[in-house]
Design a protein around this motif. Sequence first.
Motif, PDB file in Angstrom:
ATOM      1  N   ARG A   1       0.800  -1.225   0.000  1.00 19.62           N
ATOM      2  CA  ARG A   1       0.000   0.000   0.000  1.00 19.62           C
ATOM      3  C   ARG A   1       0.833   1.276   0.000  1.00 19.62           C
ATOM      4  O   ARG A   1       0.307   2.358  -0.274  1.00 19.62           O
ATOM      5  CB  ARG A   1      -0.928   0.005   1.216  1.00 19.62           C
ATOM      6  N   GLN A   2       2.117   1.161   0.349  1.00 20.85           N
ATOM      7  CA  GLN A   2       2.974   2.332   0.435  1.00 20.85           C
ATOM      8  C   GLN A   2       4.220   2.136  -0.431  1.00 20.85           C
ATOM      9  O   GLN A   2       4.718   1.020  -0.581  1.00 20.85           O
ATOM     10  CB  GLN A   2       3.407   2.578   1.882  1.00 20.85           C
TER      11      GLN A   2
ATOM     12  N   TYR B   1       4.775   7.738  -0.461  1.00 20.04           N
ATOM     13  CA  TYR B   1       3.614   7.755  -1.349  1.00 20.04           C
ATOM     14  C   TYR B   1       2.612   6.693  -0.922  1.00 20.04           C
ATOM     15  O   TYR B   1       3.002   5.593  -0.485  1.00 20.04           O
ATOM     16  CB  TYR B   1       4.019   7.422  -2.793  1.00 20.04           C
ATOM     17  N   ASP B   2       1.326   7.010  -1.064  1.00 17.33           N
ATOM     18  CA  ASP B   2       0.306   5.966  -1.100  1.00 17.33           C
ATOM     19  C   ASP B   2       0.368   5.349  -2.483  1.00 17.33           C
ATOM     20  O   ASP B   2       0.413   6.073  -3.495  1.00 17.33           O
ATOM     21  CB  ASP B   2      -1.091   6.562  -0.863  1.00 17.33           C
ATOM     22  N   TRP B   3       0.347   4.009  -2.546  1.00 19.85           N
ATOM     23  CA  TRP B   3       0.434   3.359  -3.847  1.00 19.85           C
ATOM     24  C   TRP B   3      -0.807   3.639  -4.678  1.00 19.85           C
ATOM     25  O   TRP B   3      -0.740   3.863  -5.877  1.00 19.85           O
ATOM     26  CB  TRP B   3       0.656   1.855  -3.680  1.00 19.85           C
ATOM     27  N   ASN B   4      -1.970   3.601  -4.035  1.00 20.06           N
ATOM     28  CA  ASN B   4      -3.198   4.058  -4.672  1.00 20.06           C
ATOM     29  C   ASN B   4      -3.454   3.349  -6.008  1.00 20.06           C
ATOM     30  O   ASN B   4      -3.812   3.970  -7.009  1.00 20.06           O
ATOM     31  CB  ASN B   4      -3.129   5.580  -4.873  1.00 20.06           C
TER      32      ASN B   4
ATOM     33  N   ARG C   1      -1.522   4.691  -9.004  1.00 16.78           N
ATOM     34  CA  ARG C   1      -1.626   6.144  -9.230  1.00 16.78           C
ATOM     35  C   ARG C   1      -1.105   6.823  -7.957  1.00 16.78           C
ATOM     36  O   ARG C   1      -1.876   7.260  -7.106  1.00 16.78           O
ATOM     37  CB  ARG C   1      -3.073   6.537  -9.530  1.00 16.78           C
ATOM     38  N   ILE C   2       0.219   6.866  -7.850  1.00 19.90           N
ATOM     39  CA  ILE C   2       0.834   7.236  -6.587  1.00 19.90           C
ATOM     40  C   ILE C   2       0.410   8.633  -6.117  1.00 19.90           C
ATOM     41  O   ILE C   2       0.219   9.546  -6.909  1.00 19.90           O
ATOM     42  CB  ILE C   2       2.370   7.152  -6.666  1.00 19.90           C
ATOM     43  N   LYS C   3       0.266   8.749  -4.802  1.00 24.36           N
ATOM     44  CA  LYS C   3      -0.150   9.999  -4.182  1.00 24.36           C
ATOM     45  C   LYS C   3       0.822  10.324  -3.049  1.00 24.36           C
ATOM     46  O   LYS C   3       0.974   9.548  -2.099  1.00 24.36           O
ATOM     47  CB  LYS C   3      -1.568   9.877  -3.635  1.00 24.36           C
TER      48      LYS C   3
ATOM     49  N   THR D   1       2.346  11.588   0.244  1.00 26.06           N
ATOM     50  CA  THR D   1       1.787  11.836   1.564  1.00 26.06           C
ATOM     51  C   THR D   1       2.717  12.652   2.453  1.00 26.06           C
ATOM     52  O   THR D   1       2.290  13.164   3.483  1.00 26.06           O
ATOM     53  CB  THR D   1       1.467  10.509   2.277  1.00 26.06           C
TER      54      THR D   1
END
Length: 333
Positions: free
Chosen positions: A216-217, A229-232, A235-237, A239
């Motif tokens: 997840r990260q 990053y959040d893996w999302n 579609r990395i986000k 944090t």
Amino acid sequence: MRRSPSFLSGAAAGAVAGAALVVALAAPALADDGDGGFTIKDSRITESSGLAASRAHPGIYWTHNDSDDGAYLYAVDSRTGRTVATITMSGVGAPRDVEAISLGPDGDLYVGDIGDNLGGTWNHVWIYKLPEPKVLKDQTIRATQFVVKYSDGPRNAEALMVHPKTGRVYIADKNEDGGHLYEGPAELSASATNVFKPVATIDLWVTDGAFSPDGRQLAVRGYFGGIAYDWNGGRIKKTGRLNVPLQGQGESVTYTTDGSKLLYGSEGADSTVQSEGAPGAGGSDSKSPSKDGGSGAEGGSGGTMSGGVKIGAIAVAALFAVVFGFKRLLRRD
């Protein structure tokens, strides 16, 4: 591997090395409990450029030198810092610049021969895949070699990450102005060229990266900072910033197997592997990523250093800024 630029005078190079030594000596002693950090005591390991926590052997971390060493992997016991097994990879030819290591969900080790000290002049690089040995002893293991190219041309890279759930391989290139995250094919092919395509930008001069055990990260690090990053779903986000410790030449990062900590490694003889709480992990020594970007050349190295070490960090960062600023000017000329 980063060598001193040819334009750097002996005095300047000595100043950089001296500042790094001062900082290293000022750093607090590391705990000897593995996940709390350790010192690599193998005299053969002088350019540790990748780090991966073993799932089959608790407390064991895999590492390697980045060049001029051969097709070797080292299993280091984090409780003692000593090498307990040396693996010789067969079937891979002569490695050029091995920069990263990661474990896949299949239990295999993925080794990234993806560095290019000439700034992206090799038209292909390699990934090696081999099963993590069940028994820790000196042995030769046959690896599968994969040819890798980038859809937008050759480049230098030092970070290779295998997603722990999907098994897909990702590479982050190394660019002082920031780079990209590249995604490989769903399955690597040993009989065809594997084309990696850019899927996201990364605002960091990346020297390594790692996925959290749950996938997840994503954590990426550079010499003086890191980004969480959040893996999302790919579609990395972003944090925040990671609490990266100051190291002489920070080259590697990996999550502990429980995901609670990030271990950061560095090149050099008797190099230290330092521990910091992973973003979002529970526990009293866990730290959240900095939201304000911190301080320093790449967003700060966290708030865990003493005043003396902070001064050393500023000195080293300033020296690097001068060196690479001069490098840019020469390149423009």
